[in-house]
Write an enzyme that holds these catalytic residues in place. Sequence first.
Site, PDB file in Angstrom:
ATOM      1  N   HIS A 392      -9.615  -1.098   1.901  1.00 33.28           N
ATOM      2  CA  HIS A 392      -9.015   0.028   1.166  1.00 33.28           C
ATOM      3  C   HIS A 392     -10.075   0.884   0.496  1.00 33.28           C
ATOM      4  O   HIS A 392      -9.763   1.837  -0.211  1.00 33.28           O
ATOM      5  CB  HIS A 392      -7.991  -0.484   0.151  1.00 33.28           C
ATOM      6  CG  HIS A 392      -8.544  -0.920  -1.177  1.00 33.28           C
ATOM      7  ND1 HIS A 392      -9.617  -1.776  -1.294  1.00 33.28           N
ATOM      8  CD2 HIS A 392      -8.151  -0.628  -2.454  1.00 33.28           C
ATOM      9  CE1 HIS A 392      -9.859  -1.991  -2.582  1.00 33.28           C
ATOM     10  NE2 HIS A 392      -9.000  -1.305  -3.297  1.00 33.28           N
ATOM     11  N   ALA A 394     -14.758   0.946  -0.383  1.00 31.50           N
ATOM     12  CA  ALA A 394     -16.061   0.302  -0.219  1.00 31.50           C
ATOM     13  C   ALA A 394     -16.073  -1.086  -0.848  1.00 31.50           C
ATOM     14  O   ALA A 394     -16.739  -1.994  -0.354  1.00 31.50           O
ATOM     15  CB  ALA A 394     -17.149   1.176  -0.846  1.00 31.50           C
TER      16      ALA A 394
END
Length: 470
Positions: A392, A394
């Site tokens: 969703h 980094a």
Amino acid sequence: MAHTKIGGKTLLEIGYPQTPVFRTAMRVMEADFSHLSQEEAIELLKKILADPAAYVDDPVLGTIAEQLLQPVAPPEIELRATPVPYTVYGKDYIEEGAIRQINNAVRLPVAVAGSLMPDAHQGYGLPIGGVLAAENAVIPYGVGVDIGCRMCLSILDLPEHSLYTNEAAYVKELTSHTKFGAGAEWKKREADPVLERSEFKDIRFVRNLLDKAAGQLGTSGSGNHFVEWGIVTITDINNEWNLAPGNYVGLLSHSGSRGMGAQIAGHYTQLAKELCPLPKEVQHLAYLDLDTEAGQEYWLAMNLAGDYASACHHLIHKRLIKATGATLLARIENHHNFAWKEMYQGKEVIVHRKGATPAGKGVLGIIPGSMTAPGFIVRGKGEERSLQSASHGAGRQMSRTKALASITPQELNAVLQEHGVTLIGGGLDEAPGAYKNISTVMASQTDLVEVIGRFIPKVVRMADGGPPED
């Protein structure tokens, strides 16, 4: 005549629960009713069990009745000896705590399969970036505190160069038409169909959340929530919107269901813990059976919170698009804190994605980087081993505490200047250095999604620092 003595076996046969009432009943019957025959003693105990409230005021039998009326805690649920299958993506970049949490989750009795995304890090219950398929059960902390936290990207017809030549106007509109923070509300409330939903009347707990929901509609949370202007680059010539490949102005937002979602999460997590006692190390994974009233209530409340989060994004985008006189060309959006009914190996399961993007075959989504790193528009490949999911974002490589202690304002300003990003608000705990390298994360999930576009942040609005809502 021999004294009557009631034992544990007799109490079990009558139907008495194995709680402290066992000892109390045996003591009372021996001390005060030993003159009764066995049949008479059993008949009396049956009457108390059938209607304990009728005996509460009895000076002798009242102690038995009171203990029968106390709620009985269900026995602790055992975990599976052998975990169900799960796949980890980008394992080299994931902390041990997150691996341990997914290891625990796939040992739940209701677990069917699991997966861990390359941006994963430790959370409560499921790790952030954790995906779990369960059989007919929903885990409130498998969804997360910020129910329905989502991404929303609007691609607009504004000229790209205006972000540079007229940046002050973009800053002004972003400041005027957004509100951030845990208690943020608009003085002038907007009407929206989501506020008319029947769940606000039908679910007792949700009833009391309507006023808060109405006040916070169209606002954003704290932590990593943002609204930002940037440059969208469409790279796929066969994109779903028939847009010519090239650069566009984009409006990207990230936030969830605000205070309403947090209170729903807290209430039903506590209820799940009471109904589903698990070993201490996995107590946050307590689940609700969807065949029960509590399970159905949470499911309806969760979906309401998800739709409310979507309505918040749409209102934010509507205000800013109107303020800039833009025309909407395309929109991509997705939840990443939610549970879905999906098919897995021919069977319906409940797929929890806590900080994971749905990536079914052909499903579009957005995976952001950081306030200076690119985000990605992606198309899912429907990979079964990941439960049709992708990262969703980094993912954090530093805790908020560590980031605050190790990143200086001067370092943050230098990074912003280097990337040509204007930041409104934002705390050091959200500095780019607190996050993993988004390119490394994306390289770990090429089996899960294909990239069809990018988003480069240019003017970013966040809260002024503080704890996250997801």
